[in-house]
Design a protein around this motif. Structure first.
Motif, PDB file in Angstrom:
ATOM      1  N   LYS A  90       0.602  -1.294  -0.025  1.00  0.00           N
ATOM      2  CA  LYS A  90      -0.043  -0.159  -0.091  1.00  0.00           C
ATOM      3  C   LYS A  90       0.708   1.329  -0.165  1.00  0.00           C
ATOM      4  N   PHE A  91       0.318   2.469  -0.516  1.00  0.00           N
ATOM      5  CA  PHE A  91       0.865   3.744  -0.335  1.00  0.00           C
ATOM      6  C   PHE A  91       0.284   4.656   0.463  1.00  0.00           C
ATOM      7  N   GLU A  92       1.147   5.245   1.054  1.00  0.00           N
ATOM      8  CA  GLU A  92       0.889   6.164   2.078  1.00  0.00           C
ATOM      9  C   GLU A  92       1.874   7.454   2.087  1.00  0.00           C
ATOM     10  N   LYS A  93       0.980   8.553   2.485  1.00  0.00           N
ATOM     11  CA  LYS A  93       1.910   9.815   2.790  1.00  0.00           C
ATOM     12  C   LYS A  93       2.205   9.889   4.199  1.00  0.00           C
ATOM     13  N   ARG A  94       3.370   9.970   4.498  1.00  0.00           N
ATOM     14  CA  ARG A  94       3.749  10.266   5.981  1.00  0.00           C
ATOM     15  C   ARG A  94       4.775  11.372   5.820  1.00  0.00           C
ATOM     16  N   ASN A  95       4.009  12.420   6.692  1.00  0.00           N
ATOM     17  CA  ASN A  95       4.739  13.906   6.929  1.00  0.00           C
ATOM     18  C   ASN A  95       5.077  14.449   5.317  1.00  0.00           C
ATOM     19  N   ALA A  98       8.112 -12.270  -8.604  1.00  0.00           N
ATOM     20  CA  ALA A  98       9.331 -13.113  -9.323  1.00  0.00           C
ATOM     21  C   ALA A  98       9.825 -14.274  -8.249  1.00  0.00           C
ATOM     22  N   LYS A  99       9.603 -13.706  -6.938  1.00  0.00           N
ATOM     23  CA  LYS A  99      10.111 -14.777  -6.052  1.00  0.00           C
ATOM     24  C   LYS A  99       9.233 -15.772  -5.638  1.00  0.00           C
ATOM     25  N   GLY A 100       7.672 -15.678  -6.292  1.00  0.00           N
ATOM     26  CA  GLY A 100       6.696 -16.464  -5.877  1.00  0.00           C
ATOM     27  C   GLY A 100       5.674 -16.047  -4.923  1.00  0.00           C
ATOM     28  N   PHE A 101       5.646 -14.784  -4.644  1.00  0.00           N
ATOM     29  CA  PHE A 101       4.730 -14.304  -3.706  1.00  0.00           C
ATOM     30  C   PHE A 101       3.362 -13.873  -4.289  1.00  0.00           C
ATOM     31  N   LYS A 102       2.312 -13.816  -3.866  1.00  0.00           N
ATOM     32  CA  LYS A 102       1.096 -13.248  -4.438  1.00  0.00           C
ATOM     33  C   LYS A 102       1.308 -11.704  -3.717  1.00  0.00           C
ATOM     34  N   THR A 103       0.585 -10.802  -4.756  1.00  0.00           N
ATOM     35  CA  THR A 103       0.648  -9.625  -4.030  1.00  0.00           C
ATOM     36  C   THR A 103      -0.705  -8.925  -4.357  1.00  0.00           C
ATOM     37  N   LYS A 104      -1.170  -7.963  -3.701  1.00  0.00           N
ATOM     38  CA  LYS A 104      -2.452  -7.276  -3.569  1.00  0.00           C
ATOM     39  C   LYS A 104      -1.951  -5.792  -3.466  1.00  0.00           C
ATOM     40  N   ARG A 105      -2.701  -5.085  -4.334  1.00  0.00           N
ATOM     41  CA  ARG A 105      -2.078  -3.581  -4.242  1.00  0.00           C
ATOM     42  C   ARG A 105      -3.349  -2.930  -3.779  1.00  0.00           C
ATOM     43  N   VAL A 106      -3.127  -2.007  -2.663  1.00  0.00           N
ATOM     44  CA  VAL A 106      -4.037  -1.579  -1.721  1.00  0.00           C
ATOM     45  C   VAL A 106      -3.857   0.169  -1.891  1.00  0.00           C
ATOM     46  N   GLY A 107      -4.964   0.891  -1.926  1.00  0.00           N
ATOM     47  CA  GLY A 107      -4.820   2.512  -2.070  1.00  0.00           C
ATOM     48  C   GLY A 107      -4.137   3.011  -3.238  1.00  0.00           C
ATOM     49  N   GLY A 108      -4.782   4.080  -3.639  1.00  0.00           N
ATOM     50  CA  GLY A 108      -4.550   4.843  -4.751  1.00  0.00           C
ATOM     51  C   GLY A 108      -4.167   4.261  -5.746  1.00  0.00           C
ATOM     52  N   LYS A 121       5.633  12.968   2.857  1.00  0.00           N
ATOM     53  CA  LYS A 121       6.434  12.264   1.701  1.00  0.00           C
ATOM     54  C   LYS A 121       5.951  10.983   1.413  1.00  0.00           C
ATOM     55  N   PRO A 122       6.148  10.405   0.315  1.00  0.00           N
ATOM     56  CA  PRO A 122       5.408   9.346  -0.181  1.00  0.00           C
ATOM     57  C   PRO A 122       6.160   8.080   0.500  1.00  0.00           C
ATOM     58  N   THR A 123       5.376   6.905   0.807  1.00  0.00           N
ATOM     59  CA  THR A 123       6.140   5.497   1.443  1.00  0.00           C
ATOM     60  C   THR A 123       5.341   4.770   0.953  1.00  0.00           C
ATOM     61  N   THR A 124       5.905   3.484   0.813  1.00  0.00           N
ATOM     62  CA  THR A 124       5.103   2.271   0.392  1.00  0.00           C
ATOM     63  C   THR A 124       5.304   1.211   1.555  1.00  0.00           C
ATOM     64  N   ILE A 125       4.352   0.551   1.676  1.00  0.00           N
ATOM     65  CA  ILE A 125       4.260  -0.237   2.973  1.00  0.00           C
ATOM     66  C   ILE A 125       3.867  -1.616   2.660  1.00  0.00           C
ATOM     67  N   ILE A 126       4.797  -2.656   2.958  1.00  0.00           N
ATOM     68  CA  ILE A 126       4.345  -4.081   2.670  1.00  0.00           C
ATOM     69  C   ILE A 126       4.164  -4.935   3.969  1.00  0.00           C
ATOM     70  N   GLU A 127       2.954  -5.590   4.064  1.00  0.00           N
ATOM     71  CA  GLU A 127       2.406  -6.123   5.087  1.00  0.00           C
ATOM     72  C   GLU A 127       1.835  -7.415   4.851  1.00  0.00           C
ATOM     73  N   GLY A 128       1.633  -8.477   5.817  1.00  0.00           N
ATOM     74  CA  GLY A 128       1.025  -9.601   5.585  1.00  0.00           C
ATOM     75  C   GLY A 128       2.047 -10.770   5.367  1.00  0.00           C
ATOM     76  N   TYR A 129       3.134 -10.793   5.721  1.00  0.00           N
ATOM     77  CA  TYR A 129       3.929 -11.884   5.722  1.00  0.00           C
ATOM     78  C   TYR A 129       3.745 -12.632   6.758  1.00  0.00           C
ATOM     79  N   ASN A 161       7.352   5.813  -3.649  1.00  0.00           N
ATOM     80  CA  ASN A 161       6.294   5.046  -4.329  1.00  0.00           C
ATOM     81  C   ASN A 161       6.760   4.147  -5.309  1.00  0.00           C
ATOM     82  N   TYR A 162       7.105   3.064  -4.726  1.00  0.00           N
ATOM     83  CA  TYR A 162       7.778   1.743  -5.725  1.00  0.00           C
ATOM     84  C   TYR A 162       6.767   0.645  -5.585  1.00  0.00           C
TER      85      TYR A 162
END
Length: 110
Positions: free
Chosen positions: A40-45, A100-110, A47-55, A89-90
């Protein structure tokens, strides 16, 4: 008298070897889970940040994954409270790396 001669006098039984020592590196295997990781993408202070969760795997594995992502993208970031926080924002690039490593991903936000 050069350095090799001095070392030979100090250690007469030592044999000089110019071959590099062979060390085996064992590749660390990450747990591939069934549930998707959330990017997910957030703005903190402001500035853009990308957060990866759920492992679901071990926290050390997640830290290794965080380091690899930061190295491949050449960006800063941190690991806090079970989430990888990347500066910028990456989302798309991170999702490609994870897939590419075999994980499933889900895009959240904007």
């Amino acid at each position: 008298m050069d350095l090799q001669d001095q070392l030979k006098k100090l250690f007469p039984d030592h044999e000089v070897s110019f071959e590099p020592e062979k060390t085996e590196e064992v590749a660390h295997e990450l747990l591939i889970q069934k549930e998707p990781m959330i990017c997910k993408f957030e703005k903190r202070n402001g500035k853009p940040t990308t957060i990866i969760e759920g492992y679901d795997g071990d926290e050390e594995d997640f830290k290794i994954l965080a380091k690899e992502i930061k190295t491949k993208l050449s960006v800063g970031g941190s690991f806090k409270d079970g989430a990888i926080i990347i500066q910028g924002n990456y989302r798309d690039k991170i999702m490609q790396i994870l897939q590419a490593k075999g994980f499933k991903t889900k895009r959240v936000g904007g």
